[in-house]
Design a protein around this motif. Structure first.
Motif, PDB file in Angstrom:
ATOM      1  N   LEU A 390       0.845  -1.192   0.000  1.00 39.70           N
ATOM      2  CA  LEU A 390       0.000   0.000   0.000  1.00 39.70           C
ATOM      3  C   LEU A 390       0.881   1.242   0.000  1.00 39.70           C
ATOM      4  N   TYR A 391       0.618   2.151  -0.953  1.00 42.27           N
ATOM      5  CA  TYR A 391       1.379   3.393  -1.009  1.00 42.27           C
ATOM      6  C   TYR A 391       0.799   4.389  -0.017  1.00 42.27           C
ATOM      7  N   LYS A 392       1.685   5.038   0.712  1.00 41.67           N
ATOM      8  CA  LYS A 392       1.242   5.882   1.822  1.00 41.67           C
ATOM      9  C   LYS A 392       0.692   7.223   1.374  1.00 41.67           C
ATOM     10  N   ASP A 393       0.923   7.592   0.136  1.00 39.17           N
ATOM     11  CA  ASP A 393       0.402   8.850  -0.380  1.00 39.17           C
ATOM     12  C   ASP A 393      -0.482   8.568  -1.579  1.00 39.17           C
ATOM     13  N   GLY A 394      -1.375   9.482  -1.838  1.00 41.90           N
ATOM     14  CA  GLY A 394      -2.298   9.337  -2.950  1.00 41.90           C
ATOM     15  C   GLY A 394      -2.958  10.669  -3.240  1.00 41.90           C
ATOM     16  N   LEU A 395      -4.167  10.601  -3.783  1.00 38.30           N
ATOM     17  CA  LEU A 395      -4.882  11.815  -4.170  1.00 38.30           C
ATOM     18  C   LEU A 395      -6.258  11.842  -3.527  1.00 38.30           C
ATOM     19  N   THR A 396      -6.691  13.058  -3.227  1.00 40.31           N
ATOM     20  CA  THR A 396      -8.054  13.310  -2.754  1.00 40.31           C
ATOM     21  C   THR A 396      -8.751  14.168  -3.792  1.00 40.31           C
ATOM     22  N   ARG A 397      -9.823  13.652  -4.367  1.00 41.11           N
ATOM     23  CA  ARG A 397     -10.521  14.337  -5.453  1.00 41.11           C
ATOM     24  C   ARG A 397     -11.850  14.868  -4.938  1.00 41.11           C
ATOM     25  N   LEU A 398     -12.038  16.150  -5.068  1.00 36.58           N
ATOM     26  CA  LEU A 398     -13.220  16.822  -4.536  1.00 36.58           C
ATOM     27  C   LEU A 398     -14.164  17.219  -5.661  1.00 36.58           C
ATOM     28  N   ALA A 399     -15.447  17.213  -5.338  1.00 34.76           N
ATOM     29  CA  ALA A 399     -16.444  17.744  -6.265  1.00 34.76           C
ATOM     30  C   ALA A 399     -16.352  19.271  -6.274  1.00 34.76           C
ATOM     31  N   THR A 400     -16.895  19.858  -7.290  1.00 36.84           N
ATOM     32  CA  THR A 400     -16.784  21.310  -7.440  1.00 36.84           C
ATOM     33  C   THR A 400     -18.042  22.054  -7.007  1.00 36.84           C
ATOM     34  N   GLU A 401     -19.125  21.342  -6.738  1.00 37.20           N
ATOM     35  CA  GLU A 401     -20.367  21.966  -6.274  1.00 37.20           C
ATOM     36  C   GLU A 401     -20.638  21.544  -4.833  1.00 37.20           C
ATOM     37  N   PRO A 402     -21.074  22.478  -3.955  1.00 38.74           N
ATOM     38  CA  PRO A 402     -21.386  22.111  -2.563  1.00 38.74           C
ATOM     39  C   PRO A 402     -22.462  21.022  -2.530  1.00 38.74           C
ATOM     40  N   TYR A 403     -22.237  20.072  -1.634  1.00 36.79           N
ATOM     41  CA  TYR A 403     -23.109  18.891  -1.608  1.00 36.79           C
ATOM     42  C   TYR A 403     -24.427  19.199  -0.912  1.00 36.79           C
ATOM     43  N   GLN A 404     -25.499  18.643  -1.497  1.00 38.36           N
ATOM     44  CA  GLN A 404     -26.847  18.671  -0.917  1.00 38.36           C
ATOM     45  C   GLN A 404     -27.474  17.301  -1.110  1.00 38.36           C
TER      46      GLN A 404
END
Length: 715
Positions: A390-404
C-alpha cells in the motif's frame, strides 16, 4: 692488416666503372681514391708501381681465387697509365670533398644524439615516432658510411663509433618494442582509461530497457530514463526488461516471458477491474460472510439480476414511501464517469441494458462542504502467494459543487454527486493546484493532507480508518485471487519467485458520515497524467518506488541468462528437462520468498507491506481464501473434476492380502486376528522385498521364493 687489404680489394671489384674520352673502361673516381690511399699506406720508397705490383701487394698470402676473380672481371688497373698530373689534382679535390662530407655526417650524428636525449623526456607517442625517424635517418647514414672506405686510422675509428651508435639505437628500439608497454606510468594510465572505456561501453550496452510502446504517459519515460538510466523502446520488441502498457495484457504475453523480465499487468485482472465482475465476486462472498463483506454498497448486475433488484426496490419503496432510495447506475465497462446517472425510479433503467446498479451513499463525509473520494494506490507483486503493498500517499478528489441531499432539482448535477476528476475539471469552479508543497489548495489534494485534516481538524481516528482501508484492499483481492492464480500458473508453472508480474491498482474509497471507508471501484490502469505539480510529484515518486521495488539489475539479468543456457545444455545432453518437485520445490520457494522479504523491506520507499501480515488476521484471511477458492471451483467446474479424480482413486482395486495365520481361530478373536494378520502381512512383504532385492539377477532363487510364498499361502 691483411684482412683490411682483402676487404678493400673485394670492395674495389664491385665498384662501378666509367669510360674515358678514348672509350676505354676505367675505374670511377671513388675506386681510384681507394687504391691511392692503399698505395700510400703500403709503399714507402716508390710513389708509383705497376698494376701487377699493386695487385701483388693487395693479394699477398691470399688464396689464388681472388686473382681469378680479378682476371674474370678484367679489373686489373695500372695506376701509372691512368693517373696523370691533372688526375692527381682532381683526386685530391675529391678526397677533400669526401672528407668534408664525412665530417658533416659525424656532426649530424652528434646533433641527432642530443635531439634524441631531449625527445626521451616527451610523451611516449612522440618518443616512438621520433625514434622511428632517428633510426631511419641513422640507417641512411650507415648506408653512406658503408660505401666509403677509411682514409686513415682516425676516420676509421670515427666510422666505428658511428656504427656502434647506430647499432645501439637499433637495439634500444627493439627493446622498446619487445618490452611491455604497461611498465611506464603513462601507459598504465592509458590502459586504465581503456579499461574504463570498455566498462562504460559494456554498461551502455547492458543497460536495462523499458518497452513503452503502449504507454502514453511521459512520467513513466522520465523516471525510467532519468532516474534508472534505462533505454526506452518505442517499438513492439521482445528484448525488454520491463513491459509497461496502459491496457491489459493477454496470457500469451506472460507465457513468452523470461525469468528476468517483468510485466506491469496480471492477465485476467478484469475480474476486479470491471464493475460487473467485481460486484459478482464480492456478492458471492457476501452471501457467506455478510458482516465481513459489508464494505461496499449493495450492488446488482443487470440484466442477470433484474428480478432480485426489482424485489429489493419494491420492499424499500413500501418501507420508505416518503423518501425513496436513490440508486446510481454505471456502465459495466467504462471509466472517467462516462454514462453514469442517478435515479429513484426503476422504470428509468432499461431492462436489457448491461449495467451495474448500486445504492447511492446518501450521507458522505464532507471536506469544506464538498463531497470527496480517495484514490489509493496498491501494488500487487505476486498472486501465488499473494503479496500486497500500500502506497502511503495518494490523491483526494473533490467535487466542485457544494453537496446537498439528492432531490428532484439536483439529481442531474454531476459536479455535485460525482468526484471524478474527468468530470469536475471542466467545471467553472474547478481550482488547479499550482504548488506541490502546498497540498491543501485546489480540488485535487494529497492523501497525506486529508489524513492530517481528519486527525487534526475533525479529530477522527485516522489509524482505525487506515486499518479499515487495508482490510478492504486485502478482502477485495482475495475475491479474485483464485482466477488470477490459475491464469498465472497456467502461463508460468516454473516460476518459483512469483515475481514476473506486478500491477499498480487504483482503489476508489469513499468515507461516509461515520468515517467508515466504503469501496466504490477498482481501476487496473489508473491515470498517470500530470496536469498539476502535485500530480507530478506524487506519481513520479510512486513509479520510482515501484521500479525500485522490482529489484532488477544487469547482474541479475546476466545470472538468469547463464542459468538458462546451462539448463539448455543439460537438456541437450540428457534429453530431459529436470524440474524441482515435491519438497525440493517448496524449499526453493521458501528460499526465494526469504530473499524477496529481505530486499523489499529495505527498499519499500513510500510503500507499506500489508499482506502477508504479521498480526493475528492471517487465519481469518485464510478462511476467506478457502471460501473464494471453493466458489471459483464451483463456478468453473473444477470441483467436478476433483470429485471424479477422488472417486477413480477410491475405485482402484486394492492389493489382495491373505492372512498368514497357521490355523483358523474362533470368531471371538477377530480383533486380535486382524492385528496379527496386519503384522504378519507387513513382515512377509518386507521379507519378500528384501529377498527380491538381494537376489535380483538370479531367476532360480526368485522362483524358490515364489514357491515358498505359495506354500505359506496354502497352509
Amino acid at each position: 692488416m691483411q684482412n683490411s687489404l682483402q676487404q678493400t680489394s673485394i670492395q674495389s671489384s664491385n665498384e662501378p666503372t666509367i669510360k674515358d674520352s678514348t672509350g676505354n673502361n676505367k675505374p670511377s673516381t671513388f675506386s681510384k681514391l681507394q687504391r691511392l690511399s692503399l698505395g700510400n699506406q703500403h709503399t714507402n720508397s716508390n710513389k708509383r708501381q705497376s698494376g701487377t705490383d699493386l695487385q701483388n701487394t693487395n693479394t699477398y698470402e691470399d688464396d689464388p681465387d681472388d686473382d681469378e676473380d680479378y682476371e674474370d672481371d678484367n679489373q686489373e688497373y695500372d695506376l701509372e697509365d691512368d693517373i696523370s698530373s691533372s688526375d692527381e689534382s682532381m683526386l685530391l679535390e675529391e678526397s677533400f670533398d669526401c672528407f668534408n662530407d664525412l665530417v658533416r655526417n659525424l656532426k649530424d650524428i652528434k646533433m641527432q644524439q642530443q635531439n634524441l636525449m631531449n625527445i626521451n623526456n616527451n610523451n611516449e607517442k612522440k618518443q616512438r615516432n621520433q625514434q622511428n625517424e632517428n633510426i631511419s635517418s641513422s640507417g641512411l647514414i650507415k648506408q653512406s658510411f658503408t660505401k666509403l672506405t677509411p682514409l686513415d686510422h682516425q676516420n676509421n675509428s670515427q666510422l666505428q663509433t658511428a656504427n656502434s651508435f647506430v647499432n645501439s639505437r637499433k637495439e634500444s628500439h627493439q627493446k622498446t618494442k619487445t618490452s611491455n608497454s604497461s611498465n611506464t606510468p603513462q601507459s598504465k594510465r592509458e590502459d586504465g582509461n581503456e579499461k574504463q572505456k570498455k566498462k562504460l561501453n559494456q554498461h551502455k550496452r547492458q543497460r536495462l530497457s523499458v518497452n513503452v510502446y503502449n504507454c502514453r504517459y511521459d512520467v513513466v519515460r522520465e523516471v525510467s530514463r532519468d532516474y534508472f538510466n534505462m533505454r526506452l523502446l518505442e517499438e513492439d520488441a521482445e528484448d525488454f526488461d520491463i513491459f509497461w502498457s496502459d491496457g491489459g495484457i493477454y496470457p500469451d504475453k506472460l507465457q513468452r516471458l523470461k525469468p528476468f523480465q517483468r510485466l506491469n499487468h496480471f492477465p485476467g485482472m478484469y475480474v476486479l477491474a470491471r464493475k460487473n465482475h467485481l460486484g459478482k465476486h464480492l456478492n458471492k462472498l457476501r452471501k457467506r460472510f455478510d458482516q465481513e463483506y459489508d464494505f461496499y454498497p449493495r450492488t446488482w448486475m443487470l440484466p442477470s439480476e433484474l428480478t432480485e433488484f426489482r424485489s429489493y426496490y419494491q420492499t424499500t419503496q413500501e418501507k420508505n414511501q416518503r423518501k425513496p432510495q436513490t440508486f446510481i447506475v454505471k456502465p459495466e465497462a467504462s471509466c472517467q464517469g462516462k454514462g453514469i446517472f442517478l435515479t429513484k425510479n426503476i422504470n428509468e433503467i432499461e431492462a436489457n441494458e448491461h449495467c451495474v446498479v448500486q445504492r447511492y451513499i446518501q450521507n458522505p463525509y464532507l471536506m469544506d462542504g464538498l463531497k470527496f473520494d480517495l484514490r489509493i494506490y496498491v501494488l500487487v507483486f505476486g498472486v501465488d502467494p499473494l503479496r500486497l503493498f500500500l502506497y502511503k500517499d495518494g490523491l483526494t478528489r473533490l467535487a466542485t459543487e457544494p453537496y446537498q441531499a439528492v432531490n428532484s432539482n439536483n439529481i442531474e448535477e454531476m459536479c455535485m454527486h460525482l468526484t471524478n476528476y474527468a468530470v469536475n475539471k471542466y467545471s467553472s469552479n474547478f481550482v488547479q493546484n499550482k504548488d506541490a508543497k502546498n497540498d491543501s489548495i485546489g480540488h485535487k489534494r494529497s492523501l497525506k493532507y486529508t489524513m492530517r485534516y481528519l486527525k487534526q481538524v475533525k479529530g477522527e481516528d485516522v489509524e482505525g480508518l487506515w486499518e479499515g482501508i487495508k482490510d478492504i484492499i486485502i478482502k477485495t483481492l482475495i475475491a479474485g485471487l483464485p482466477s488470477l492464480n490459475h491464469v498465472y500458473r497456467s502461463c508460468q508453472p516454473d516460476d518459483l519467485e512469483n515475481s514476473l508480474c506486478f500491477e499498480i491498482l487504483g482503489f476508489d474509497i469513499m468515507i461516509d458520515h461515520k468515517c467508515r471507508p466504503m469501496l466504490l471501484e477498482v481501476n487496473h490502469s489508473p491515470s498517470f497524467s500530470t496536469d498539476s505539480p502535485l500530480d507530478y510529484k506524487i506519481k513520479n515518486e510512486l513509479i520510482r518506488d515501484t521500479m525500485k521495488l522490482l529489484g532488477l539489475s544487469v547482474k541479475r539479468k546476466n545470472f538468469y541468462k547463464q542459468q538458462m543456457q546451462e539448463e539448455m545444455e543439460k537438456r541437450m545432453l540428457t534429453g530431459n528437462r529436470q524440474k524441482p518437485q515435491g519438497e525440493q520445490r517448496e524449499k526453493m520457494k521458501k528460499e526465494y520468498m526469504q530473499m524477496r522479504d529481505l530486499y523489499e523491506l529495505k527498499n519499500l520507499g513510500g510503500y507499506e507491506m500489508i499482506y502477508p501480515c504479521d498480526d493475528g488476521t492471517m487465519e481469518e484471511y485464510a478462511r476467506f481464501m478457502d471460501a473464494s477458492k471453493e466458489i471459483w471451483e464451483i463456478q468453473t467446474g473444477c470441483h467436478l473434476r476433483n470429485r471424479k479424480r477422488l472417486e477413480s482413486m477410491e475405485q482402484k482395486p486394492k492389493p489382495f492380502i491373505v492372512s498368514t495365520a497357521s490355523r483358523p481361530q474362533p470368531n471371538s478373536m477377530k480383533n486380535t486376528l486382524n492385528q496379527n494378520n496386519n503384522q504378519s502381512m507387513n513382515q512377509d512383504y518386507s521379507s519378500k522385498n528384501a529377498k527380491i532385492a538381494s537376489t535380483k539377477n538370479n531367476k532360480q532363487q526368485l522362483k524358490k521364493i515364489e514357491e515358498e510364498d505359495s506354500a505359506q499361502i496354502q497352509q
